[in-house]
Design a protein around this motif. Structure first.
Motif, PDB file in Angstrom:
ATOM      1  N   GLY A 195       0.839  -1.201   0.000  1.00 51.39           N
ATOM      2  CA  GLY A 195       0.000   0.000   0.000  1.00 51.39           C
ATOM      3  C   GLY A 195       0.867   1.241   0.000  1.00 51.39           C
ATOM      4  N   GLN A 196       0.187   2.383   0.092  1.00 49.46           N
ATOM      5  CA  GLN A 196       0.842   3.677  -0.087  1.00 49.46           C
ATOM      6  C   GLN A 196       1.408   4.202   1.232  1.00 49.46           C
ATOM      7  OE1 GLN A 196      -1.711   6.404  -2.099  1.00 49.46           O
ATOM      8  NE2 GLN A 196      -0.217   8.066  -2.125  1.00 49.46           N
ATOM      9  N   LEU A 197       2.575   4.808   1.150  1.00 45.67           N
ATOM     10  CA  LEU A 197       3.171   5.477   2.307  1.00 45.67           C
ATOM     11  C   LEU A 197       2.757   6.939   2.344  1.00 45.67           C
ATOM     12  CD1 LEU A 197       6.815   4.056   2.197  1.00 45.67           C
ATOM     13  CD2 LEU A 197       5.017   3.473   3.847  1.00 45.67           C
ATOM     14  N   GLN A 198       2.641   7.472   3.579  1.00 46.47           N
ATOM     15  CA  GLN A 198       2.308   8.880   3.773  1.00 46.47           C
ATOM     16  C   GLN A 198       3.375   9.518   4.657  1.00 46.47           C
ATOM     17  OE1 GLN A 198      -0.301   9.989   2.202  1.00 46.47           O
ATOM     18  NE2 GLN A 198      -1.591   8.173   1.871  1.00 46.47           N
ATOM     19  N   ASP A 199       3.549  10.811   4.481  1.00 47.42           N
ATOM     20  CA  ASP A 199       4.495  11.553   5.324  1.00 47.42           C
ATOM     21  C   ASP A 199       4.148  11.341   6.798  1.00 47.42           C
ATOM     22  OD1 ASP A 199       6.672  13.533   5.492  1.00 47.42           O
ATOM     23  OD2 ASP A 199       5.131  14.752   6.453  1.00 47.42           O
ATOM     24  N   GLY A 200       5.141  11.018   7.602  1.00 51.41           N
ATOM     25  CA  GLY A 200       4.922  10.848   9.036  1.00 51.41           C
ATOM     26  C   GLY A 200       4.564   9.432   9.462  1.00 51.41           C
ATOM     27  N   ASP A 201       4.326   8.512   8.501  1.00 55.88           N
ATOM     28  CA  ASP A 201       4.033   7.120   8.868  1.00 55.88           C
ATOM     29  C   ASP A 201       5.177   6.547   9.707  1.00 55.88           C
ATOM     30  OD1 ASP A 201       1.562   6.880   7.665  1.00 55.88           O
ATOM     31  OD2 ASP A 201       2.314   5.883   5.858  1.00 55.88           O
ATOM     32  N   ARG A 202       4.785   5.844  10.783  1.00 56.23           N
ATOM     33  CA  ARG A 202       5.791   5.184  11.615  1.00 56.23           C
ATOM     34  C   ARG A 202       5.827   3.702  11.251  1.00 56.23           C
ATOM     35  NH1 ARG A 202       3.253   5.470  16.148  1.00 56.23           N
ATOM     36  NH2 ARG A 202       1.609   6.794  15.326  1.00 56.23           N
ATOM     37  N   LEU A 203       6.981   3.252  10.765  1.00 52.08           N
ATOM     38  CA  LEU A 203       7.139   1.885  10.265  1.00 52.08           C
ATOM     39  C   LEU A 203       7.829   1.021  11.304  1.00 52.08           C
ATOM     40  CD1 LEU A 203       8.663   2.754   6.747  1.00 52.08           C
ATOM     41  CD2 LEU A 203       6.246   2.647   7.396  1.00 52.08           C
ATOM     42  N   LYS A 204       7.330  -0.214  11.451  1.00 53.23           N
ATOM     43  CA  LYS A 204       8.024  -1.208  12.270  1.00 53.23           C
ATOM     44  C   LYS A 204       8.091  -2.493  11.456  1.00 53.23           C
ATOM     45  CE  LYS A 204       7.787  -3.677  16.666  1.00 53.23           C
ATOM     46  NZ  LYS A 204       6.855  -4.119  17.728  1.00 53.23           N
ATOM     47  N   ALA A 205       9.307  -2.857  11.039  1.00 58.04           N
ATOM     48  CA  ALA A 205       9.501  -4.026  10.181  1.00 58.04           C
ATOM     49  C   ALA A 205      10.241  -5.095  10.964  1.00 58.04           C
ATOM     50  CB  ALA A 205      10.314  -3.637   8.948  1.00 58.04           C
ATOM     51  N   CYS A 206       9.733  -6.326  10.923  1.00 54.80           N
ATOM     52  CA  CYS A 206      10.315  -7.404  11.734  1.00 54.80           C
ATOM     53  C   CYS A 206      10.585  -8.642  10.895  1.00 54.80           C
ATOM     54  CB  CYS A 206       9.370  -7.805  12.863  1.00 54.80           C
ATOM     55  SG  CYS A 206       8.926  -6.461  13.954  1.00 54.80           S
ATOM     56  N   LEU A 207      11.647  -9.334  11.291  1.00 54.88           N
ATOM     57  CA  LEU A 207      11.926 -10.673  10.776  1.00 54.88           C
ATOM     58  C   LEU A 207      11.734 -11.640  11.925  1.00 54.88           C
ATOM     59  CD1 LEU A 207      13.138 -12.515   8.472  1.00 54.88           C
ATOM     60  CD2 LEU A 207      15.321 -12.227   9.648  1.00 54.88           C
ATOM     61  N   ASN A 208      10.871 -12.660  11.711  1.00 55.54           N
ATOM     62  CA  ASN A 208      10.620 -13.644  12.773  1.00 55.54           C
ATOM     63  C   ASN A 208      10.342 -12.967  14.115  1.00 55.54           C
ATOM     64  OD1 ASN A 208      10.607 -16.076  11.485  1.00 55.54           O
ATOM     65  ND2 ASN A 208      12.701 -16.630  12.005  1.00 55.54           N
ATOM     66  N   ARG A 209       9.470 -11.986  14.084  1.00 58.55           N
ATOM     67  CA  ARG A 209       9.077 -11.228  15.272  1.00 58.55           C
ATOM     68  C   ARG A 209      10.208 -10.430  15.907  1.00 58.55           C
ATOM     69  NH1 ARG A 209       3.965 -11.829  17.042  1.00 58.55           N
ATOM     70  NH2 ARG A 209       3.033 -13.648  16.084  1.00 58.55           N
ATOM     71  N   ASP A 210      11.200 -11.105  16.497  1.00 61.99           N
ATOM     72  CA  ASP A 210      12.215 -10.344  17.243  1.00 61.99           C
ATOM     73  C   ASP A 210      13.644 -10.605  16.776  1.00 61.99           C
ATOM     74  OD1 ASP A 210      12.444 -12.907  18.151  1.00 61.99           O
ATOM     75  OD2 ASP A 210      12.316 -12.412  20.273  1.00 61.99           O
ATOM     76  N   TRP A 211      13.814 -11.372  15.692  1.00 65.50           N
ATOM     77  CA  TRP A 211      15.184 -11.560  15.211  1.00 65.50           C
ATOM     78  C   TRP A 211      15.754 -10.227  14.750  1.00 65.50           C
ATOM     79  CZ3 TRP A 211      16.392 -16.499  11.908  1.00 65.50           C
ATOM     80  CH2 TRP A 211      16.144 -17.638  12.686  1.00 65.50           C
ATOM     81  N   VAL A 212      14.928  -9.514  13.992  1.00 70.72           N
ATOM     82  CA  VAL A 212      15.306  -8.183  13.527  1.00 70.72           C
ATOM     83  C   VAL A 212      14.091  -7.290  13.728  1.00 70.72           C
ATOM     84  CG1 VAL A 212      15.839  -6.785  11.501  1.00 70.72           C
ATOM     85  CG2 VAL A 212      16.926  -9.014  11.782  1.00 70.72           C
TER      86      VAL A 212
END
Ligand code: ZN
Length: 221
Positions: A195-212
């Motif tokens: 989907g589309q990103l908007q200015d100010g969006d807070r992103l949290k990206a994870c690999l296997n929950r807590d590996w990264v």
């Protein structure tokens, strides 16, 4: 150009190109009304596309919708060329996540003209990558989870089990087209939920929950 982190230490090589695959999850191909490919749809982002996925992710404001695509990312540790799946897997030093940022309207225009995708996918900063953990930690390459939350809401939640071309075969196929060198990054396709990103969006990206766990805020430029 920057140096990725592997297990919290700077990697021995600066980042190189990113080799990517389109439509590697059937549900994502369907959401964009694309056919399922018979062989991997490969494309490359240059080294200037690769930036850290931390603090701020900068996106252009004047080229239409910028879409996120969260993907499992591999950090290459040894040169491989025309490798078998086993040889290819042995060359992977680290695993993390990355965003394949896409100018979706630009891409639609290019697709309609059957033109290459670089303007939509290979621009500077179009490949923010997380830190990496050692590939030796992976027990099963066909069971790696990836998830993206935006403003505390789940947007993508996938697993490598659902890839059309599994990681070892995908790497081997890539290595028959392009040499992979230490510092190169491989992106393995995105699950549904783009989907589309908007200015100010807070992103949290994870690999296997807590590996990264990688966090950043979107800034339009
Ligand atoms: Zn992608």
């Amino acid at each position: 150009m920057f140096t990725p982190k592997l297990d919290d230490a700077p990697f021995s090589y600066g980042v190189g190109k990113a080799v990517c695959v389109g439509r590697n999850y059937a549900a994502h191909a369907a959401e964009l009304n694309n056919p399922i490919p018979e062989q991997p749809l490969l494309f490359i982002k240059p080294a200037d596309a690769v930036v850290p996925l931390q603090d701020t992710v900068e996106i252009p404001s004047d080229q239409g919708a910028v879409h996120y695509e969260l993907e499992i990312a591999l950090l290459i540790g040894e040169r491989i060329r025309k490798a078998t799946p086993e040889q290819a897997l042995a060359a992977v030093a680290g695993v993390g996540v990355a965003l394949d940022l896409t100018l979706r309207e630009v891409q639609s225009g290019l697709k309609a003209k059957a033109h290459p995708w670089e303007r939509a996918k290979a621009f500077d900063g179009s490949c923010p990558v997380s830190d990496f953990v050692a590939a030796s930690r992976v027990q099963d390459w066909a069971n790696l989870g990836l998830s993206l939350d935006i403003n505390e809401q789940s947007r993508q939640d996938g697993n490598s089990a659902n890839m059309l071309f599994p990681i070892p075969q995908l790497l081997a196929e890539m290595s028959h087209c392009f040499s992979l060198n230490p510092g190169d990054i491989v992106l393995t396709g995105t699950p549904e939920g783009v989907g589309q990103l908007q200015d100010g969006d807070r992103l949290k990206a994870c690999l296997n929950r807590d590996w990264v766990v990688s966090q950043a805020t979107v800034k339009t430029l």
